[in-house]
Design an enzyme around this catalytic site. Structure first.
Site, short mmCIF file in Angstrom:
data_model
loop_
_atom_site.label_atom_id
_atom_site.label_comp_id
_atom_site.label_asym_id
_atom_site.label_seq_id
_atom_site.Cartn_x
_atom_site.Cartn_y
_atom_site.Cartn_z
N GLU A 1 -14.79 35.82 44.61
CA GLU A 1 -15.45 37.09 44.93
C GLU A 1 -16.55 37.39 43.91
O GLU A 1 -16.38 37.19 42.71
CB GLU A 1 -14.38 38.18 44.89
N TRP A 2 -17.68 37.85 44.41
CA TRP A 2 -18.77 38.32 43.54
C TRP A 2 -18.51 39.78 43.17
O TRP A 2 -18.20 40.61 44.03
CB TRP A 2 -20.12 38.20 44.25
N ILE A 3 -18.58 40.09 41.88
CA ILE A 3 -18.35 41.46 41.42
C ILE A 3 -19.69 42.07 41.00
O ILE A 3 -20.28 41.63 40.00
CB ILE A 3 -17.36 41.50 40.23
N ASP B 1 -8.75 34.44 25.77
CA ASP B 1 -10.16 34.23 25.39
C ASP B 1 -10.91 35.54 25.60
O ASP B 1 -11.95 35.59 26.26
CB ASP B 1 -10.76 33.11 26.23
#
Length: 286
Positions: free
Chosen positions: A91-93, A194
């Site tokens: 998914e692109w946020i 991270d």
């Protein structure tokens, strides 16, 4: 990006890719924005021989975080290989800079994630920290896990690359003896592993998302320490975290102890420019 790969991804998605463009932020992988008829997607791409299993581990890490029902992560759409390429579609946020509300939510949601525990430390599949593999074999204490699965392997890489000398190695041997008495053991927490400012996003609705995980079940101070290494986390973030899951009062005394590991990763990846910081951290605990 070559057309056969793009065609294959479109076929696997069951929809045509109308256009794509390269986006920044990928130091290891090629990263692309994909536009289909119905949605916006993000594609990460690398050579499967260079980083075997990297995207499988990333997808599994994101799924483990998702299943905690705490902090959001991008939805994984597809993870596959084509020829010499390995790729991950998610998914692109649409995102923005963090404001006060978003920073508070980030602290609150991270605290919720950290409340997820298991019997041992480690206890997930091996994965990557940057481009370096990291082992997550189970241990009964964080001290044992941190020494055996984090410090010793990364120090050995530095030795093999002639980045640290025999005197440094003797200092690390002393550190390993000291670590168990430098902190209080607590239940393991699911940690991102991270957690620097490049590995979270704030959606346009102020919802925080974690990306690029290097998860394990570890000591939650490790995540919090790393947020201080390169900045990008506000006072509101720390206050919210402390309100929902207070740290031990002396946690700040161990920031450099836990940051030894990411600094050693940077030493191995980027060279001697990080050696001074490694030495400065090390000498505090021997």
């Amino acid at each position: 990006m070559e057309k056969p790969l793009l065609t294959y991804i479109g076929e696997r998605l069951g929809m045509g890719i109308l256009n794509f463009s390269s986006v920044g932020g990928g130091s290891i992988n090629q990263v692309y924005y994909l536009q289909t008829k119905s949605e916006k997607l993000l594609l990460k791409l690398n050579n499967k021989e260079d980083f075997p299993g990297m995207f499988k581990a990333e997808a599994e890490g994101l799924d483990i975080i998702r299943r905690t029902n705490s902090i959001s992560v991008p939805e994984i759409i597809l993870q596959d290989e084509f020829g010499n390429d390995s790729f991950l579609v998610m998914e692109w946020i649409d995102n923005k800079r963090p404001g006060t509300k978003a920073s508070i939510l980030l602290g609150e949601k991270l605290a919720q994630m950290h409340r997820n525990t298991t019997v041992n430390f480690g206890a997930v599949a091996d994965n990557y920290m940057g481009s370096l593999k990291q082992s997550n074999q189970s241990h009964t204490t964080w001290a044992e896990f941190y020494i055996e699965e984090r410090l010793k392997p990364i120090v050995q890489i530095a030795i093999d690359k002639h980045l640290i000398n025999n005197d440094n190695m003797k200092e690390f041997d002393q550190l390993y003896k000291n670590i168990p008495r430098l902190f209080d053991e607590e239940k393991s927490s699911l940690i991102h592993g991270d957690l620097w400012s490049g590995n979270y996003l704030i959606g346009i609705d102020d919802r925080p998302y974690l990306i690029d995980p290097a998860i394990t079940f570890g000591h939650r101070e490790f995540d919090i320490a790393m947020t201080t290494l390169f900045g990008g986390f506000s006072n509101e973030f720390y206050e919210a975290y402390q309100y929902h899951f207070p740290l031990n009062e002396d946690w700040q005394q161990r920031i450099d102890l836990w940051n030894l590991y990411p600094l050693l990763v940077h030493l191995n990846l980027f060279g001697l420019g990080y050696l001074g910081q490694v030495k400065d951290c090390l000498k505090q605990y021997i």
